[in-house]
Design a protein around this motif. Sequence first.
Motif, PDB file in Angstrom:
ATOM      1  N   LYS A 117       0.858  -1.181   0.000  1.00 34.35           N
ATOM      2  CA  LYS A 117       0.000   0.000   0.000  1.00 34.35           C
ATOM      3  C   LYS A 117       0.897   1.234   0.000  1.00 34.35           C
ATOM      4  CE  LYS A 117      -2.050   0.825   3.872  1.00 34.35           C
ATOM      5  NZ  LYS A 117      -3.001   0.731   4.987  1.00 34.35           N
ATOM      6  N   THR A 118       0.647   2.160  -0.902  1.00 37.15           N
ATOM      7  CA  THR A 118       1.440   3.382  -1.003  1.00 37.15           C
ATOM      8  C   THR A 118       0.606   4.583  -0.613  1.00 37.15           C
ATOM      9  OG1 THR A 118       2.838   2.458  -2.764  1.00 37.15           O
ATOM     10  CG2 THR A 118       2.787   4.847  -2.538  1.00 37.15           C
ATOM     11  N   ILE A 119       1.124   5.367   0.331  1.00 38.10           N
ATOM     12  CA  ILE A 119       0.467   6.606   0.764  1.00 38.10           C
ATOM     13  C   ILE A 119       1.306   7.774   0.277  1.00 38.10           C
ATOM     14  CG2 ILE A 119      -0.285   7.973   2.734  1.00 38.10           C
ATOM     15  CD1 ILE A 119       0.175   4.301   3.233  1.00 38.10           C
ATOM     16  N   SER A 120       0.677   8.710  -0.425  1.00 44.73           N
ATOM     17  CA  SER A 120       1.397   9.833  -1.022  1.00 44.73           C
ATOM     18  C   SER A 120       0.791  11.147  -0.564  1.00 44.73           C
ATOM     19  CB  SER A 120       1.362   9.746  -2.558  1.00 44.73           C
ATOM     20  OG  SER A 120       1.922   8.532  -3.010  1.00 44.73           O
ATOM     21  N   THR A 121       1.592  12.202  -0.644  1.00 44.06           N
ATOM     22  CA  THR A 121       1.122  13.545  -0.330  1.00 44.06           C
ATOM     23  C   THR A 121       1.331  14.454  -1.533  1.00 44.06           C
ATOM     24  OG1 THR A 121       3.283  14.074   0.631  1.00 44.06           O
ATOM     25  CG2 THR A 121       1.550  13.356   2.144  1.00 44.06           C
ATOM     26  N   GLY A 122       0.484  15.473  -1.631  1.00 41.18           N
ATOM     27  CA  GLY A 122       0.592  16.428  -2.720  1.00 41.18           C
ATOM     28  C   GLY A 122       1.495  17.591  -2.367  1.00 41.18           C
ATOM     29  N   SER A 123       1.429  18.637  -3.181  1.00 41.01           N
ATOM     30  CA  SER A 123       2.355  19.764  -3.047  1.00 41.01           C
ATOM     31  C   SER A 123       2.165  20.542  -1.747  1.00 41.01           C
ATOM     32  CB  SER A 123       2.195  20.713  -4.237  1.00 41.01           C
ATOM     33  OG  SER A 123       2.519  20.059  -5.439  1.00 41.01           O
ATOM     34  N   HIS A 124       0.962  20.612  -1.236  1.00 40.58           N
ATOM     35  CA  HIS A 124       0.709  21.426  -0.044  1.00 40.58           C
ATOM     36  C   HIS A 124       0.222  20.577   1.124  1.00 40.58           C
ATOM     37  CE1 HIS A 124       0.993  24.992  -2.622  1.00 40.58           C
ATOM     38  NE2 HIS A 124       0.271  24.305  -3.487  1.00 40.58           N
ATOM     39  N   GLN A 125       0.515  19.289   1.089  1.00 43.91           N
ATOM     40  CA  GLN A 125      -0.097  18.372   2.039  1.00 43.91           C
ATOM     41  C   GLN A 125       0.916  17.755   2.993  1.00 43.91           C
ATOM     42  OE1 GLN A 125      -1.875  14.947   0.200  1.00 43.91           O
ATOM     43  NE2 GLN A 125      -3.162  14.468   1.952  1.00 43.91           N
ATOM     44  N   LEU A 126       0.562  17.714   4.269  1.00 41.10           N
ATOM     45  CA  LEU A 126       1.273  16.935   5.275  1.00 41.10           C
ATOM     46  C   LEU A 126       0.347  15.832   5.744  1.00 41.10           C
ATOM     47  CD1 LEU A 126       2.936  19.693   7.507  1.00 41.10           C
ATOM     48  CD2 LEU A 126       3.927  18.505   5.564  1.00 41.10           C
ATOM     49  N   ASP A 133       1.887  -1.614  14.397  1.00 39.45           N
ATOM     50  CA  ASP A 133       2.723  -1.932  15.549  1.00 39.45           C
ATOM     51  C   ASP A 133       2.826  -0.776  16.541  1.00 39.45           C
ATOM     52  OD1 ASP A 133       4.202  -0.202  14.055  1.00 39.45           O
ATOM     53  OD2 ASP A 133       6.050  -1.364  14.100  1.00 39.45           O
ATOM     54  N   GLY A 134       2.133   0.331  16.285  1.00 38.73           N
ATOM     55  CA  GLY A 134       2.200   1.488  17.167  1.00 38.73           C
ATOM     56  C   GLY A 134       3.183   2.544  16.738  1.00 38.73           C
ATOM     57  N   SER A 135       3.990   2.284  15.698  1.00 37.29           N
ATOM     58  CA  SER A 135       4.906   3.289  15.162  1.00 37.29           C
ATOM     59  C   SER A 135       4.122   4.332  14.375  1.00 37.29           C
ATOM     60  CB  SER A 135       5.950   2.629  14.246  1.00 37.29           C
ATOM     61  OG  SER A 135       6.695   1.649  14.941  1.00 37.29           O
ATOM     62  N   THR A 136       4.703   5.524  14.227  1.00 34.03           N
ATOM     63  CA  THR A 136       4.034   6.589  13.487  1.00 34.03           C
ATOM     64  C   THR A 136       4.982   7.177  12.445  1.00 34.03           C
ATOM     65  OG1 THR A 136       4.686   8.294  15.096  1.00 34.03           O
ATOM     66  CG2 THR A 136       2.559   7.190  15.432  1.00 34.03           C
ATOM     67  N   ILE A 137       4.393   7.723  11.383  1.00 34.89           N
ATOM     68  CA  ILE A 137       5.144   8.371  10.307  1.00 34.89           C
ATOM     69  C   ILE A 137       4.511   9.719  10.030  1.00 34.89           C
ATOM     70  CG2 ILE A 137       5.957   8.227   7.928  1.00 34.89           C
ATOM     71  CD1 ILE A 137       5.616   5.226   8.044  1.00 34.89           C
ATOM     72  N   ALA A 138       5.327  10.768  10.016  1.00 38.88           N
ATOM     73  CA  ALA A 138       4.881  12.086   9.570  1.00 38.88           C
ATOM     74  C   ALA A 138       5.462  12.299   8.177  1.00 38.88           C
ATOM     75  CB  ALA A 138       5.357  13.174  10.527  1.00 38.88           C
ATOM     76  N   LEU A 139       4.607  12.447   7.194  1.00 41.64           N
ATOM     77  CA  LEU A 139       5.020  12.504   5.793  1.00 41.64           C
ATOM     78  C   LEU A 139       4.957  13.940   5.301  1.00 41.64           C
ATOM     79  CD1 LEU A 139       5.869  10.238   3.828  1.00 41.64           C
ATOM     80  CD2 LEU A 139       3.524  10.229   2.959  1.00 41.64           C
ATOM     81  N   ASN A 140       6.051  14.401   4.698  1.00 44.66           N
ATOM     82  CA  ASN A 140       6.127  15.757   4.172  1.00 44.66           C
ATOM     83  C   ASN A 140       5.440  15.847   2.810  1.00 44.66           C
ATOM     84  OD1 ASN A 140       6.822  18.442   3.999  1.00 44.66           O
ATOM     85  ND2 ASN A 140       8.965  18.108   3.554  1.00 44.66           N
ATOM     86  N   SER A 141       5.346  17.057   2.282  1.00 38.60           N
ATOM     87  CA  SER A 141       4.755  17.266   0.963  1.00 38.60           C
ATOM     88  C   SER A 141       5.572  16.551  -0.109  1.00 38.60           C
ATOM     89  CB  SER A 141       4.704  18.767   0.645  1.00 38.60           C
ATOM     90  OG  SER A 141       4.016  19.468   1.648  1.00 38.60           O
ATOM     91  N   ASN A 142       4.891  16.178  -1.199  1.00 38.25           N
ATOM     92  CA  ASN A 142       5.536  15.528  -2.351  1.00 38.25           C
ATOM     93  C   ASN A 142       6.364  14.322  -1.919  1.00 38.25           C
ATOM     94  OD1 ASN A 142       4.543  17.402  -4.298  1.00 38.25           O
ATOM     95  ND2 ASN A 142       6.094  18.865  -3.622  1.00 38.25           N
ATOM     96  N   SER A 143       5.806  13.511  -1.051  1.00 37.41           N
ATOM     97  CA  SER A 143       6.512  12.336  -0.542  1.00 37.41           C
ATOM     98  C   SER A 143       5.575  11.135  -0.580  1.00 37.41           C
ATOM     99  CB  SER A 143       7.004  12.568   0.893  1.00 37.41           C
ATOM    100  OG  SER A 143       7.846  13.701   0.969  1.00 37.41           O
ATOM    101  N   SER A 144       6.147   9.944  -0.481  1.00 41.22           N
ATOM    102  CA  SER A 144       5.324   8.734  -0.450  1.00 41.22           C
ATOM    103  C   SER A 144       6.040   7.659   0.346  1.00 41.22           C
ATOM    104  CB  SER A 144       5.023   8.231  -1.867  1.00 41.22           C
ATOM    105  OG  SER A 144       6.212   7.813  -2.516  1.00 41.22           O
ATOM    106  N   VAL A 145       5.259   6.809   0.990  1.00 40.06           N
ATOM    107  CA  VAL A 145       5.796   5.676   1.737  1.00 40.06           C
ATOM    108  C   VAL A 145       4.999   4.436   1.333  1.00 40.06           C
ATOM    109  CG1 VAL A 145       4.282   6.074   3.730  1.00 40.06           C
ATOM    110  CG2 VAL A 145       6.412   4.805   4.032  1.00 40.06           C
ATOM    111  N   THR A 146       5.711   3.324   1.141  1.00 39.46           N
ATOM    112  CA  THR A 146       5.097   2.071   0.727  1.00 39.46           C
ATOM    113  C   THR A 146       5.215   1.065   1.862  1.00 39.46           C
ATOM    114  OG1 THR A 146       5.638   2.494  -1.597  1.00 39.46           O
ATOM    115  CG2 THR A 146       5.125   0.228  -0.989  1.00 39.46           C
ATOM    116  N   ILE A 147       4.074   0.460   2.233  1.00 37.36           N
ATOM    117  CA  ILE A 147       3.989  -0.414   3.400  1.00 37.36           C
ATOM    118  C   ILE A 147       3.381  -1.752   2.970  1.00 37.36           C
ATOM    119  CG2 ILE A 147       3.036  -0.635   5.742  1.00 37.36           C
ATOM    120  CD1 ILE A 147       2.676   2.442   5.670  1.00 37.36           C
ATOM    121  N   PRO A 148       3.883  -2.889   3.479  1.00 34.90           N
ATOM    122  CA  PRO A 148       3.261  -4.184   3.156  1.00 34.90           C
ATOM    123  C   PRO A 148       1.817  -4.230   3.645  1.00 34.90           C
ATOM    124  CG  PRO A 148       5.423  -4.497   4.173  1.00 34.90           C
ATOM    125  CD  PRO A 148       5.087  -3.047   4.327  1.00 34.90           C
ATOM    126  N   ARG A 149       0.941  -4.774   2.831  1.00 38.36           N
ATOM    127  CA  ARG A 149      -0.456  -4.901   3.226  1.00 38.36           C
ATOM    128  C   ARG A 149      -0.651  -6.008   4.257  1.00 38.36           C
ATOM    129  NH1 ARG A 149      -4.225  -2.364   0.114  1.00 38.36           N
ATOM    130  NH2 ARG A 149      -3.576  -1.536  -1.907  1.00 38.36           N
TER     131      ARG A 149
END
Length: 339
Positions: A117-126, A133-149
């Motif tokens: 699963k890929t989560i992405s952010t746009g130009s003005h989005q956080l 597991d209780g971990s957290t991710i803060a994603l900046n603009s124009n970024s994406s993170v891919t996580i196993p489903r």
Amino acid sequence: MEPTKELLFTYFAGQATSVQQKVIGEWLNRPTSREMYFQWLDEWERSFPQYAPDLTHHVDLFRQRMENPAEEQPRLVRQLPEDARLFQKPLRWLAAASVALALLAGGWFFQKPLLYKTISTGSHQLRSLSLPDGSTIALNSNSSVTIPRIGYGWLSRRVALTGDAVFDVKHLSTNQPFVVQDMNGLDVEVLGTEFSVRSRAAKAEVVLKRGKVNLRYASENQPPQNLLMKPGDRVLLDDKGSLHLQPKADTARFASWRYRLFSFNNTPLREVARQIQAVFGVHVQLSDPALARRKLTGTIRAGSSDELAEALAELLNLRLSHLDQYLIFSTVSENSITQ
């Protein structure tokens, strides 16, 4: 009809009726349903592990076979009885196999969206993400993170990042490591810590706020590199594939983008322009090459590219104009001449 989570759990256990299976099949034909389907499947898999091998028993059998190869070993596969009643209560693995077969028939079994699963952010989005597991991710603009489903937290904790993110990783009793892989092939491995990663084309940056981080990087041109970071360390991966450690870095500016604070310390305007493009996705044009060498020191809070550009223009006594997706900086004298 919208199937409930309890109905999906019944389906995963192989106990759904033909009518219930039809309802689920029609529901899965809607692309918006698949995300929820995999979320419930992952939850069910965690609650009902499909296979718990007796490793000691099978290792002993293997050792006996190696030590006595001439002896006939007992058959490990039983002949299936002809009694059809065995199939009235299908096993859980049979249900999983049926799901896999259905997905394969649909032509998307081996596609990446099924497994990740890929989560992405746009130009003005956080965006802030909470992992299972209780971990957290803060994603900046124009970024994406891919996580196993499926399997995250019990098979592995490996995610892939493009862009900028801050990770707050929860330590597990199993000591399972958490690994961030950036687009340049740099692996950031931790057990429980808070750190930021910047993963852009040909360059990467890791800043450690607390805990410990082990960096691993391997490329075709160089032998594998390992580096253990301590709190306050900053590591850069340059375009030549080398890791550079900066101990006791200025962590006061740690991922200031989370608060829309842009901090500059004798920073050339050309670098400021790169940051504006990376964060907001707009291009900055400097009409005079001499402007690129102008330097800026200070902290600016801005929620958009326009706010940041207007503040820069005021601080540096520049004129600001807009053209499509371009922000154009020019000197006051230039504008006087062209008017």
